[in-house]
Design an enzyme around this catalytic site. Structure first.
Site, PDB file in Angstrom:
ATOM      1  N   HIS A 106      -7.703   0.668 -11.394  1.00 17.98           N
ATOM      2  CA  HIS A 106      -8.623   1.804 -11.480  1.00 17.98           C
ATOM      3  C   HIS A 106      -9.981   1.450 -10.870  1.00 17.98           C
ATOM      4  CE1 HIS A 106      -6.333   4.516 -14.280  1.00 17.98           C
ATOM      5  NE2 HIS A 106      -5.626   3.401 -14.314  1.00 17.98           N
TER       6      HIS A 106
ATOM      7  N   ASP B  44     -13.716   8.100 -14.045  1.00 21.77           N
ATOM      8  CA  ASP B  44     -12.259   8.075 -14.049  1.00 21.77           C
ATOM      9  C   ASP B  44     -11.785   9.229 -14.916  1.00 21.77           C
ATOM     10  OD1 ASP B  44      -9.506   7.416 -14.739  1.00 21.77           O
ATOM     11  OD2 ASP B  44      -9.926   5.402 -13.981  1.00 21.77           O
TER      12      ASP B  44
ATOM     13  N   CYS C  10      -2.865 -13.422  -4.440  1.00 21.37           N
ATOM     14  CA  CYS C  10      -3.338 -13.502  -3.055  1.00 21.37           C
ATOM     15  C   CYS C  10      -4.012 -12.190  -2.699  1.00 21.37           C
ATOM     16  CB  CYS C  10      -2.178 -13.790  -2.097  1.00 21.37           C
ATOM     17  SG  CYS C  10      -0.954 -12.471  -2.037  1.00 21.37           S
TER      18      CYS C  10
ATOM     19  N   GLN D 188      -3.762  -9.060  -1.214  1.00 22.75           N
ATOM     20  CA  GLN D 188      -2.626  -8.246  -0.776  1.00 22.75           C
ATOM     21  C   GLN D 188      -2.885  -7.579   0.571  1.00 22.75           C
ATOM     22  OE1 GLN D 188       0.159  -6.409  -3.478  1.00 22.75           O
ATOM     23  NE2 GLN D 188      -0.620  -4.423  -2.848  1.00 22.75           N
TER      24      GLN D 188
ATOM     25  N   TRP E 135       0.177   3.009  -7.420  1.00 18.86           N
ATOM     26  CA  TRP E 135      -0.398   3.876  -6.398  1.00 18.86           C
ATOM     27  C   TRP E 135      -1.267   3.120  -5.411  1.00 18.86           C
ATOM     28  CZ3 TRP E 135       0.734   7.360  -3.445  1.00 18.86           C
ATOM     29  CH2 TRP E 135      -0.191   8.152  -2.750  1.00 18.86           C
TER      30      TRP E 135
ATOM     31  N   GLU F  18      -1.830   1.140   0.081  1.00 16.98           N
ATOM     32  CA  GLU F  18      -2.114   0.017   0.974  1.00 16.98           C
ATOM     33  C   GLU F  18      -0.994  -0.186   1.982  1.00 16.98           C
ATOM     34  OE1 GLU F  18      -4.800  -2.397  -2.316  1.00 16.98           O
ATOM     35  OE2 GLU F  18      -2.873  -3.233  -1.677  1.00 16.98           O
TER      36      GLU F  18
ATOM     37  N   GLN G  21       5.227   4.924 -11.373  1.00 19.68           N
ATOM     38  CA  GLN G  21       5.886   4.222 -10.272  1.00 19.68           C
ATOM     39  C   GLN G  21       7.237   4.812  -9.882  1.00 19.68           C
ATOM     40  OE1 GLN G  21       5.584   0.204 -11.815  1.00 19.68           O
ATOM     41  NE2 GLN G  21       3.360   0.468 -12.012  1.00 19.68           N
TER      42      GLN G  21
END
Length: 445
Positions: free
Chosen positions: A17, A108, A324, A326, A344, A349, A366
């Site tokens: 978030h 949010d 790592c 991403q 999400w 990405e 998901q």
């Protein structure tokens, strides 16, 4: 202008978030808006880094020393947070001088109490939706009473949406997750009080549902994808990470990738929260060992004990790391496929970087994201679970090989969606213009 507009950005204390809201904050900052990021005291103490140009303030969730773990469960955590949060946020707004020194609260949407607090101080509010519009629409229809729980039908037809089946619905509709369902649905109890409703998606990705929802919420705008500029429009070369993280990256994985041929590596990561059982972890491990491709697998420190005892963490063929970057990994030319939980942020990405995916959804939104990836946007495939809700090694291996050894359609679709994502945030694009309009309204609010 004599003074800069000032936004307080109130983010739910979870990396999935905070990251996109912080990225949106950077976009506002570049257009002259002063930003103060607000999170909980416990979460603040666990942050690795924060961009120096953005001020940081905290509120209390009632568990300043231990957060959700101190609460002993999600329900008591929320109950206490929803009592203490509005009070301490009010104190923060008083400290900043109310509407004299704060022009807008970007919050949010999970914080259903935030618009009421902002209005009390005469401050305009912008709800920020961190999930995509298909998922938001599902929860909104529960709020309206048009989707009844428990679900009794096997397929669902909602306005401007593809046909959905039980396996496509968010996990909160099933099992013992009803507390979570009540929580995510409650964000729409106050959505009508927001002066703006902003969503981390882009118009081309959610075109039909965006056109439908703007008739219901005229203040709705798409303002995504909110990912660092270096990986999208390259307008700011120094913007290469979100700027805040719970985990420290192991940068040697980039050196390992540098040694691998183009498109030869399967990248496997299930985000900051997913926690698979030992049986599922073992199936993934043996699949990766048996596949012909190289692999890079992110296994958080809390999950390492679930790896098979004789599974090597570093070989010529594979590398297991605790964490790592991403975005850097997905942008690397050696990566040919992404095995993901389809959170999400991860989904956005991979769309933005043009990498085809194998969806292994874990919980929350998901399942729905996996449906969109595999059947609507067609940038990947979904791994089917067995009767024990486990993706078996042969199933996963088949999905990986389908992408790595063929299926040009998925790869081509992924590249096309990347082009559309870039177009959305460049000058004249839908998200670019919506953000520009938002900032202009701030100056005149």
């Amino acid at each position: 202008m004599a003074t800069r507009a000032h936004c307080l950005v109130l983010a739910y204390p979870a990396q999935g978030h905070i990251n996109p809201m912080l990225q949106f904050s950077k976009l506002l900052e570049r257009q002259g808006v002063r930003i103060t990021l607000v999170t909980t005291r416990f979460y603040y103490n666990n942050l690795q880094t924060v961009p120096p140009s953005i001020a940081l303030e905290t509120i209390s969730d009632g568990f300043d020393n231990g957060g959700p773990k101190e609460a002993g469960g999600f329900k008591p955590y929320l109950e206490r947070f929803w009592e203490v949060g509005p009070l301490t946020f009010s104190e923060l707004l008083e400290k900043h001088g109310g509407s004299k020194h704060v022009d807008c609260v970007v919050y949010d949407s999970f914080f259903s109490w935030a618009p009421e607090v902002a209005k009390r101080f005469g401050i305009v509010g912008a709800a920020y939706l961190t999930q995509n519009m298909a998922v938001n629409s599902i929860y909104y229809h529960v709020h309206l009473g048009k989707l009844q729980v428990p679900l009794k039908q096997h397929q669902f037809s909602l306005p401007a949406m593809p046909k959905l089946y039980l396996q496509d619905m968010p996990s909160f509709f099933f099992g013992e997750d009803f507390t979570f369902l009540d929580f995510v649905v409650s964000q729409f109890s106050s959505i009508h009080k927001a002066d703006w409703i902003l969503c981390n998606t882009f118009y081309d990705l959610d075109k039909e549902i965006a056109d439908w929802i703007v008739k219901v919420w005229p203040q709705f705008k798409t303002i995504g994808p909110n990912i660092p500029s270096f990986f999208l429009d390259k307008q700011w070369e120094d913007d290469q990470d979100y700027g805040v993280t719970e985990f420290k990256s192991e940068e040697h994985c980039m050196e390992w990738l540098d040694e691998k041929p183009k498109g030869s590596v399967v990248y496997v990561s299930f985000g900051s929260m997913a926690s698979f059982g030992e049986e599922q972890m073992e199936e993934i491990a043996w699949c990766l060992r048996e596949c012909s491709s190289y692999f890079l697998w992110v296994v958080r420190a809390s999950e390492e004990t679930k790896l098979p005892k004789d599974f090597e963490r570093k070989t010529e063929k594979g590398l297991v790391v605790k964490w790592c970057s991403q975005l850097k990994v997905l942008a690397h030319e050696a990566v040919g496929c992404f095995v993901t939980h389809c959170g999400w942020n991860s989904t956005l990405e991979t769309l933005c970087l043009g990498v085809p995916t194998v969806a292994v959804p874990y919980w929350s939104d998901q399942n729905t994201n996996a449906k969109l990836v595999s059947e609507v946007w067609k940038t990947g495939t979904r791994a089917v679970v067995d009767e024990k809700k486990v993706v078996r090694r042969e199933t996963l291996k088949h999905c990986i090989n389908e992408i790595m050894n063929g299926c040009r359609e998925m790869k081509n679709n992924a590249i096309q969606w990347r082009s559309l994502a870039v177009r959305a945030v460049t000058e004249g694009g839908s998200s670019y213009e919506n953000i520009k309009e938002f900032v202009n309204n701030l100056w005149h609010s």
